[in-house]
Motif scaffolding. Sequence first.
Motif, PDB file in Angstrom:
ATOM      1  N   THR A  84       8.707 -18.731   5.135  1.00 30.87           N
ATOM      2  CA  THR A  84       7.441 -18.051   4.871  1.00 30.87           C
ATOM      3  C   THR A  84       6.947 -18.318   3.455  1.00 30.87           C
ATOM      4  N   VAL A  85       7.856 -18.313   2.496  1.00 34.06           N
ATOM      5  CA  VAL A  85       7.456 -18.663   1.121  1.00 34.06           C
ATOM      6  C   VAL A  85       6.897 -20.080   1.101  1.00 34.06           C
ATOM      7  N   PHE A  86       7.551 -20.985   1.840  1.00 37.90           N
ATOM      8  CA  PHE A  86       7.036 -22.358   1.962  1.00 37.90           C
ATOM      9  C   PHE A  86       5.624 -22.349   2.534  1.00 37.90           C
ATOM     10  N   MET A  87       5.388 -21.551   3.585  1.00 40.41           N
ATOM     11  CA  MET A  87       4.065 -21.525   4.213  1.00 40.41           C
ATOM     12  C   MET A  87       3.000 -21.060   3.234  1.00 40.41           C
ATOM     13  N   PHE A  88       3.309 -20.056   2.420  1.00 43.91           N
ATOM     14  CA  PHE A  88       2.343 -19.574   1.431  1.00 43.91           C
ATOM     15  C   PHE A  88       2.044 -20.650   0.387  1.00 43.91           C
ATOM     16  N   ILE A  89       3.067 -21.406  -0.003  1.00 47.77           N
ATOM     17  CA  ILE A  89       2.874 -22.420  -1.035  1.00 47.77           C
ATOM     18  C   ILE A  89       2.148 -23.640  -0.484  1.00 47.77           C
ATOM     19  N   HIS A  90       2.616 -24.147   0.662  1.00 47.67           N
ATOM     20  CA  HIS A  90       2.096 -25.423   1.165  1.00 47.67           C
ATOM     21  C   HIS A  90       0.820 -25.274   1.981  1.00 47.67           C
ATOM     22  N   PHE A  91       0.620 -24.127   2.609  1.00 45.07           N
ATOM     23  CA  PHE A  91      -0.579 -23.900   3.412  1.00 45.07           C
ATOM     24  C   PHE A  91      -1.321 -22.675   2.882  1.00 45.07           C
ATOM     25  N   PRO A  92      -1.874 -22.758   1.677  1.00 44.97           N
ATOM     26  CA  PRO A  92      -2.466 -21.570   1.037  1.00 44.97           C
ATOM     27  C   PRO A  92      -3.689 -21.028   1.763  1.00 44.97           C
ATOM     28  N   ALA A  93      -4.349 -21.840   2.588  1.00 46.35           N
ATOM     29  CA  ALA A  93      -5.558 -21.390   3.281  1.00 46.35           C
ATOM     30  C   ALA A  93      -5.299 -20.967   4.720  1.00 46.35           C
ATOM     31  N   ASP A  94      -4.064 -21.107   5.209  1.00 43.87           N
ATOM     32  CA  ASP A  94      -3.763 -20.755   6.597  1.00 43.87           C
ATOM     33  C   ASP A  94      -3.327 -19.302   6.667  1.00 43.87           C
ATOM     34  N   HIS A  95      -4.298 -18.423   6.736  1.00 43.35           N
ATOM     35  CA  HIS A  95      -4.006 -16.992   6.688  1.00 43.35           C
ATOM     36  C   HIS A  95      -3.354 -16.488   7.971  1.00 43.35           C
ATOM     37  N   PHE A  96      -3.492 -17.213   9.063  1.00 41.46           N
ATOM     38  CA  PHE A  96      -2.774 -16.849  10.285  1.00 41.46           C
ATOM     39  C   PHE A  96      -1.273 -16.948  10.049  1.00 41.46           C
ATOM     40  N   LEU A  97      -0.830 -18.036   9.432  1.00 39.29           N
ATOM     41  CA  LEU A  97       0.584 -18.182   9.103  1.00 39.29           C
ATOM     42  C   LEU A  97       1.039 -17.079   8.163  1.00 39.29           C
ATOM     43  N   HIS A  98       0.220 -16.761   7.193  1.00 37.84           N
ATOM     44  CA  HIS A  98       0.586 -15.722   6.232  1.00 37.84           C
ATOM     45  C   HIS A  98       0.729 -14.370   6.930  1.00 37.84           C
ATOM     46  N   PHE A  99      -0.221 -14.057   7.819  1.00 35.77           N
ATOM     47  CA  PHE A  99      -0.155 -12.799   8.565  1.00 35.77           C
ATOM     48  C   PHE A  99       1.114 -12.733   9.403  1.00 35.77           C
ATOM     49  N   CYS A 100       1.398 -13.810  10.142  1.00 31.71           N
ATOM     50  CA  CYS A 100       2.613 -13.834  10.959  1.00 31.71           C
ATOM     51  C   CYS A 100       3.852 -13.663  10.093  1.00 31.71           C
ATOM     52  N   GLY A 101       3.871 -14.339   8.939  1.00 29.08           N
ATOM     53  CA  GLY A 101       5.021 -14.252   8.049  1.00 29.08           C
ATOM     54  C   GLY A 101       5.268 -12.840   7.564  1.00 29.08           C
ATOM     55  N   VAL A 102       4.206 -12.115   7.240  1.00 27.85           N
ATOM     56  CA  VAL A 102       4.343 -10.733   6.775  1.00 27.85           C
ATOM     57  C   VAL A 102       4.848  -9.838   7.901  1.00 27.85           C
ATOM     58  N   VAL A 103       4.295 -10.004   9.110  1.00 31.89           N
ATOM     59  CA  VAL A 103       4.745  -9.217  10.266  1.00 31.89           C
ATOM     60  C   VAL A 103       6.223  -9.470  10.536  1.00 31.89           C
ATOM     61  N   ILE A 104       6.625 -10.733  10.505  1.00 26.20           N
ATOM     62  CA  ILE A 104       8.029 -11.088  10.746  1.00 26.20           C
ATOM     63  C   ILE A 104       8.927 -10.462   9.686  1.00 26.20           C
ATOM     64  N   ALA A 105       8.509 -10.554   8.422  1.00 26.18           N
ATOM     65  CA  ALA A 105       9.323  -9.996   7.334  1.00 26.18           C
ATOM     66  C   ALA A 105       9.525  -8.494   7.503  1.00 26.18           C
ATOM     67  N   ILE A 106       8.467  -7.783   7.890  1.00 26.17           N
ATOM     68  CA  ILE A 106       8.578  -6.334   8.094  1.00 26.17           C
ATOM     69  C   ILE A 106       9.533  -6.031   9.246  1.00 26.17           C
ATOM     70  N   ALA A 107       9.357  -6.730  10.370  1.00 26.15           N
ATOM     71  CA  ALA A 107      10.205  -6.494  11.540  1.00 26.15           C
ATOM     72  C   ALA A 107      11.657  -6.856  11.249  1.00 26.15           C
ATOM     73  N   ASP A 108      11.883  -8.010  10.589  1.00 22.60           N
ATOM     74  CA  ASP A 108      13.252  -8.418  10.277  1.00 22.60           C
ATOM     75  C   ASP A 108      13.936  -7.444   9.323  1.00 22.60           C
ATOM     76  N   THR A 109      13.195  -6.950   8.337  1.00 18.67           N
ATOM     77  CA  THR A 109      13.762  -5.993   7.384  1.00 18.67           C
ATOM     78  C   THR A 109      14.120  -4.683   8.079  1.00 18.67           C
ATOM     79  N   PHE A 110      13.234  -4.229   8.953  1.00 18.92           N
ATOM     80  CA  PHE A 110      13.494  -2.996   9.697  1.00 18.92           C
ATOM     81  C   PHE A 110      14.702  -3.161  10.607  1.00 18.92           C
ATOM     82  N   TYR A 111      14.774  -4.305  11.280  1.00 17.23           N
ATOM     83  CA  TYR A 111      15.901  -4.571  12.180  1.00 17.23           C
ATOM     84  C   TYR A 111      17.224  -4.599  11.417  1.00 17.23           C
ATOM     85  N   PHE A 112      17.263  -5.336  10.312  1.00 14.29           N
ATOM     86  CA  PHE A 112      18.487  -5.418   9.513  1.00 14.29           C
ATOM     87  C   PHE A 112      18.884  -4.041   8.980  1.00 14.29           C
ATOM     88  N   SER A 113      17.904  -3.254   8.542  1.00 14.53           N
ATOM     89  CA  SER A 113      18.210  -1.935   7.980  1.00 14.53           C
ATOM     90  C   SER A 113      18.800  -1.007   9.044  1.00 14.53           C
TER      91      SER A 113
END
Length: 234
Positions: free
Chosen positions: A182-211
């Motif tokens: 996801t950090v790669f997606m933000f750096i390499h695809f700065p204008a692809d906000h769909f990827l950024h949105f998906c990355g944030v959703v995934i990060a929230i879900a993964d953090t909640f799951y791990f916790s």
Amino acid sequence: MNGHPDWFNLTDYTPLEMVLFAGGCWLWVVAYVVIIRNIRKYKFVEMPTIAGTGNFAWEFVFSWIAPFTNMGWVPFAAYRAWFFLDMYIWYNVVKYAEFDTTIALFRKYKWWYLSIMLLMWIIGFQTFRWSNLEWIIGARTAYFLNGVIAIQYVVNYLRLGPKYPFSLNVAWMKGVGTGMNTVFMFIHFPADHFLHFCGVVIAIADTFYFSMLLRDRRRGIQPLQAPLPVPPVS
């Protein structure tokens, strides 16, 4: 051959980008190995059926049908590793589908049900490519699928509970691996906000799951050994 044939493509990508992307991909390879080890130990597949079918379909399309990615051999080798490891995972997703499929009709015809789902994913990913909506590395379809998977992991854990052998190691590896990507997606695809949105959703879900897993492990709740109770049909 299309794409970039070197080990790493440091012409179109920076060293940092390559570390983030390749490192995250190979951490997922290790997570797959742990999933396989736990399948053999517990006779249970923690990966949701929608993930088992979607992952296998994506890996088939982007390992064998789509052109060789332009990132180099090392990142692309992770795609191929996923595919071969997922051959075993896919077989067991179907074999132990009763744990994730609670509809009686789907359980009865699970080979047909999951094979049709696999075919639908393959057609979906291919038509997305043919519509020129995808990057050469398959990022958009991968992140849409990963978002579904991350949420489904949470749902399955809440549904089945901590007595089933969901792996804490898989939880942090898939979370960190996708986080690096996801950090790669933000750096390499700065204008692809769909990827950024998906990355944030995934990060929230993964953090909640791990916790949730970490909380239950700290409470001393350990998963049952095989044979595990099969959830009732709906």
